[in-house]
Scaffold this active site. Structure first.
Site, PDB file in Angstrom:
ATOM      1  N   ASP A  98       0.868  -1.166   0.000  1.00  0.00           N
ATOM      2  CA  ASP A  98       0.000   0.000   0.000  1.00  0.00           C
ATOM      3  C   ASP A  98       0.911   1.224   0.000  1.00  0.00           C
ATOM      4  OD1 ASP A  98      -2.372   1.637   0.561  1.00  0.00           O
ATOM      5  OD2 ASP A  98      -3.218  -0.234   1.343  1.00  0.00           O
ATOM      6  N   ASP A 200      -3.170   4.764  -2.279  1.00  0.00           N
ATOM      7  CA  ASP A 200      -4.258   5.269  -1.434  1.00  0.00           C
ATOM      8  C   ASP A 200      -4.819   6.595  -1.968  1.00  0.00           C
ATOM      9  OD1 ASP A 200      -5.637   4.874   1.205  1.00  0.00           O
ATOM     10  OD2 ASP A 200      -4.752   6.845   1.614  1.00  0.00           O
ATOM     11  N   GLU A 263      -6.618   3.556  -5.776  1.00  0.00           N
ATOM     12  CA  GLU A 263      -7.872   3.617  -5.024  1.00  0.00           C
ATOM     13  C   GLU A 263      -8.606   4.871  -5.446  1.00  0.00           C
ATOM     14  OE1 GLU A 263      -9.940   3.922  -0.636  1.00  0.00           O
ATOM     15  OE2 GLU A 263      -8.173   5.096  -1.132  1.00  0.00           O
ATOM     16  N   HIS A 324     -11.416  -3.044   3.370  1.00  0.00           N
ATOM     17  CA  HIS A 324     -11.425  -2.690   4.790  1.00  0.00           C
ATOM     18  C   HIS A 324     -12.225  -1.417   5.096  1.00  0.00           C
ATOM     19  CE1 HIS A 324      -8.353  -0.408   2.815  1.00  0.00           C
ATOM     20  NE2 HIS A 324      -8.272   0.394   3.861  1.00  0.00           N
ATOM     21  N   ASP A 325     -12.735  -0.756   4.061  1.00  0.00           N
ATOM     22  CA  ASP A 325     -13.528   0.454   4.283  1.00  0.00           C
ATOM     23  C   ASP A 325     -15.029   0.226   4.080  1.00  0.00           C
ATOM     24  OD1 ASP A 325     -11.240   2.053   4.738  1.00  0.00           O
ATOM     25  OD2 ASP A 325     -10.954   2.318   2.567  1.00  0.00           O
TER      26      ASP A 325
HETATM   27  C1  NOJ Z   1      -8.382   5.022   2.113  1.00  0.00           C
HETATM   28  C2  NOJ Z   1      -8.081   3.876   3.017  1.00  0.00           C
HETATM   29  O1  NOJ Z   1      -8.530   2.702   2.407  1.00  0.00           O
HETATM   30  C3  NOJ Z   1      -8.766   4.180   4.335  1.00  0.00           C
HETATM   31  O2  NOJ Z   1      -8.759   3.070   5.186  1.00  0.00           O
HETATM   32  C4  NOJ Z   1      -8.104   5.361   4.949  1.00  0.00           C
HETATM   33  O3  NOJ Z   1      -8.766   5.749   6.124  1.00  0.00           O
HETATM   34  C5  NOJ Z   1      -8.088   6.559   3.984  1.00  0.00           C
HETATM   35  N1  NOJ Z   1      -7.748   6.176   2.655  1.00  0.00           N
HETATM   36  C6  NOJ Z   1      -7.084   7.574   4.413  1.00  0.00           C
HETATM   37  O4  NOJ Z   1      -5.798   7.093   4.140  1.00  0.00           O
END
Ligand code: NOJ
Ligand code: CA
Length: 528
Positions: A98, A200, A263, A324-325
């Site tokens: 990542d 990210d 992402e 994970h989000d």
């Molecule tokens: C995306 C990540 O997947 C998330 O978990 C994170 O809180 C935010 N970006 C900030 O880095």
């Protein structure tokens, strides 16, 4: 078959805090992951993406990086990393890290130096602005975790910008020195061998040069996360991002076989812009639209058709159903439809990414407030926390599901004795057996990996498509509803059902689907 590994392969996301603890501190670590590589190889995935493992105050579970070139002590050491990498490689698999370029931790030496004084050499590495006339924040931009995206640094009298927590100051990507430093970070890890990066919040990197106010969002509904009160017209997805992206791609292309996955949460027509032009964007802009669309055959068909139309010629699609989000797929659509989702993910045209534990049908776990780890639950009370989808991997029926010998950092789902690798391996009808069968079939089928795709007419609440390559002609038919459905005018032989009980069955003229059933059929095989 296509030669590039990232087109053929299946990506598996590991959330390192939750995969496997090796030293009894209740948190997953690199040695833990290393000890579970046999499982990943058995499952049949090709690449492992690990969420951040860098030194971090862990205000955002590692997405607040304090050193881009190290390993957090709770995860291990650089030599543990090298050992993990070597073991991944020895199994013929790839390793993706990542990369968190938009912001660092406020504890990163760069930010400490930046905040030290207005004249600091690193002042311009971050985004500092004078207060507005009334002393308030410089503009109306909001943090993704609620509240203003600006925090006043009293000592120097200026505000700094943070799209996430105040402990995650945004780097200034307009500053060439920042770019150079971050490209060196990519090289550092590629020199160690890593096969690519998941980048990210890539679409956040560049902000409007004039930092104009964002317009209000007319679609905002009470209960939506506070950040949605404004539209991020000026704070993200700016045209200048593509210049940065082209540079980043150049850095990665200097190392053969390495990839960038971005992402990006944007509407499809904006998302595909991140492929760049003529290969100067990311290899795979993560496509989250199977997560964002309502779960119905019609809506999913729309997403597929629109996406296939928009992906530029020569570029390769990709699909995601969890991370994970996001709420876990089994929680969002239910256990029965999660099996249909698995079949969809692994039979669409494009690279699939699996989220650890989804192959078991793991569900979101309710986390009591006193055990919350996600700081978003503190900055924004309500239902926003992401801990429920980040609970420990469920390996076996022993204490703490075989994840740790002490108290796990997040509570385990109580269902772990049933929903775990060990018991599902023994159960020929389990979710894990379904994933295994799907992955096996995909790996052996040129049509599924690289074949053409065509949506076909289907009854209400059924999604059906064909995949074809050479003489291979497969049909996938997915029943999104709780009632049986019949497809007419088709003949062939079933290769796989989500219920794992009809393999080899022949049909001629009619293909019957039970409630919540998906099937893969071989149409080239004549029904007898
Ligand atoms: C995306 C990540 O997947 C998330 O978990 C994170 O809180 C935010 N970006 C900030 O880095
Ligand atoms: Ca540990």
């Amino acid at each position: 078959m296509m030669s590039e590994w990232w087109k053929r392969g299946i990506v598996y996301q590991i959330y390192p805090l939750s995969f496997q603890d090796s030293n009894g501190d209740g948190k997953g670590d690199l040695q833990g992951i290393r000890g579970r590589l046999d499982y990943l190889q058995w499952l049949g995935v090709d690449a492992v993406w690990i969420s951040p493992i860098y030194p971090s105050p862990m205000k955002d579970c590692g997405y607040d990086v304090a050193d881009y070139r190290g390993i957090a002590p709770e995860f291990g050491t650089l030599s543990d990393f090298d050992a993990l990498f070597a073991d991944v490689r020895a199994r013929g698999m790839k390793l993706i890290l990542d990369f968190v370029p938009n912001h660092s931790s406020d504890q990163h030496p760069w930010f400490r130096e930046s905040r030290d004084s207005r004249r600091s050499a690193k002042r311009d590495w971050y985004i500092w602005r004078d207060p507005a006339k009334d002393g308030g924040p410089p503009n109306n931009w909001l943090s993704n975790f609620a509240g203003s995206a600006w925090t006043l640094d009293k000592r120097t009298g200026q505000y700094y910008y943070h799209a996430f927590l105040k402990e995650q100051p945004d780097l200034n990507w307009r500053n060439p020195a920042v770019r150079t430093a971050m490209y060196d970070v990519l090289r550092f890890w590629m020199e160690r061998g890593v096969d690519g990066f998941r980048v990210d919040v890539l679409w956040h990197l560049m902000k409007d040069a004039q930092m104009r106010d964002n317009p209000p969002n007319p679609g905002y509904r009470p209960g939506d996360p506070a950040v949605r009160r404004v539209l991020d017209v000026y704070s993200a997805d700016q045209p200048e991002i593509f210049e940065v992206l082209a540079e980043m791609r150049g850095v990665v292309d200097a190392y053969p076989g390495r990839i960038l996955i971005g992402e990006i949460y944007l509407p499809l027509e904006r998302l595909v812009a991140y492929y760049g032009v003529g290969g100067n964007g990311v290899h795979l802009p993560f496509n989250f639209h199977l997560i964002l669309a309502p779960w119905s055959a019609r809506e999913i068909a729309k997403v597929i058709a629109e996406y296939e139309r928009l992906v530029p010629p020569g570029e390769w699609p990709n699909w995601v159903i969890g991370n994970h989000d996001q709420k876990r797929i089994a929680t969002r659509v239910g256990a029965a439809q999660a099996r249909v989702a698995a079949m969809l993910l692994l039979t669409l045209r494009g690279t699939p990414t699996l989220y650890y534990g989804d192959e078991l049908g793991m569900e979101d776990v309710r986390i009591p407030p006193e055990r919350a780890r996600d700081n978003w639950t503190r900055t924004e009370p309500g239902q926003v926390g992401r801990d429920p989808q980040r609970t420990p991997m469920q390996w076996d029926a022993s204490v703490n599901a075989g994840f740790t010998r002490s108290e796990p950092w997040l509570p385990l789902n109580k269902n772990f004795e049933r929903v775990c690798v060990e018991s599902q391996k023994r159960d020929a009808h389990s979710m894990l057996s379904l994933y295994r069968a799907l992955i096996d079939l995909r790996r052996s089928s040129a049509a599924l990996v690289g074949g053409a795709k065509r949506l076909v007419e289907a009854p209400d609440e059924v999604l059906a498509y064909e995949r074809a390559e050479g003489r291979e002609r497969l049909m996938v038919a997915l029943n999104f509803c709780r009632e049986p459905r019949v497809l007419r005018g088709v003949a062939g032989r079933l290769l796989l059902s989500t219920h794992l009980d009809r393999e080899g069955e022949r049909f001629d003229g009619e293909l019957r689907l039970r409630a919540d059933e998906g099937v893969i059929a071989d149409l080239a095989a004549r029904a007898s």
